[in-house]
Design a protein around this motif. Structure first.
Motif, mmCIF file in Angstrom:
data_model
loop_
_atom_site.group_PDB
_atom_site.id
_atom_site.type_symbol
_atom_site.label_atom_id
_atom_site.label_comp_id
_atom_site.label_asym_id
_atom_site.label_seq_id
_atom_site.Cartn_x
_atom_site.Cartn_y
_atom_site.Cartn_z
ATOM 1 N N GLN A 1 -3.022 -0.209 3.612
ATOM 2 C CA GLN A 1 -3.296 0.781 2.028
ATOM 3 C C GLN A 1 -3.601 0.650 1.370
ATOM 4 O O GLN A 1 -4.612 0.973 0.228
ATOM 5 N N LEU A 2 -3.482 -0.848 0.963
ATOM 6 C CA LEU A 2 -3.900 -1.468 -0.073
ATOM 7 C C LEU A 2 -5.482 -1.652 -0.356
ATOM 8 O O LEU A 2 -6.405 -1.408 -0.808
ATOM 9 N N GLU A 3 -5.794 -2.622 0.940
ATOM 10 C CA GLU A 3 -6.535 -2.492 0.951
ATOM 11 C C GLU A 3 -8.020 -1.202 1.311
ATOM 12 O O GLU A 3 -8.931 -1.229 0.535
ATOM 13 N N ASN A 4 -7.154 -0.444 1.792
ATOM 14 C CA ASN A 4 -7.877 0.971 1.777
ATOM 15 C C ASN A 4 -7.621 2.112 0.351
ATOM 16 O O ASN A 4 -8.399 3.433 0.229
ATOM 17 N N ASN A 5 -6.723 1.233 -0.658
ATOM 18 C CA ASN A 5 -6.902 1.896 -1.935
ATOM 19 C C ASN A 5 -7.585 2.530 -3.112
ATOM 20 O O ASN A 5 -8.807 1.635 -2.463
#
Length: 166
Positions: A121-125
């Motif tokens: 998720q953090l990579e795609n935020n």
């Protein structure tokens, strides 16, 4: 199994064992979460729904004056997001995320449960999303082992303190 993977697995097991006997102080944690919200003034707050062994987010979710997003796990080990009323949504610029961790350090490294949901998720935020890891204070360590796929956070929140990471 590489040394770092083994060390992370052992640390996870140790922390999960300690959590079984730990006292949970949700009132002070809730106050610290609200302080972060007050300071950062996000449009919405994305936060995990805590397991009994995790720092409790239940009171915060009930008391938040902002729209609250909660994660829904998907079969592909990804997260979808929905508002507490069930409406599907996604993480947007201006949102604040509080994510779970088993341990974290002052450099923003965090140790999750090992499936990578929140790292993906953090990579795609999108840009403009602040992310804080939520831990028990004893789980803020001098150093947390990391691998190349692990993502960092901008702050930590425990029942005793708030740590901003530059």
């Amino acid at each position: 199994m590489s040394d770092i993977v083994r060390i992370k697995a052992e640390l996870r097991e140790s922390i999960l064992q300690k959590r079984k006997t730990q006292q949970h102080q949700s009132e002070q944690l809730t106050q610290n979460l609200l302080k972060v919200v007050e300071e950062l003034k996000p449009k919405r707050v994305a936060i995990y729904e805590s397991y009994p062994s995790e720092p409790s987010t239940r009171d915060f979710i009930k008391s938040s004056q902002l729209p609250v997003l909660v994660p829904v796990t998907q079969a592909e080990l990804n997260l979808a997001w929905q508002l507490t009323d069930g409406t599907e949504t996604s993480i947007q610029p201006g949102d604040l995320m509080f994510i779970p961790a088993l341990a974290a350090d002052a450099r923003g490294n965090r140790l999750g449960r090992g499936k990578g949901y929140f790292d993906r998720q953090l990579e795609n935020n999108p840009e403009g999303v602040e992310v804080y890891a939520v831990v028990f204070d004893v789980e803020i360590l001098d150093s947390v082992p990391t691998e190349s796929h692990d993502r960092t956070v901008q702050g930590l929140v425990s029942e005793k303190r708030i740590v901003k990471i530059n």
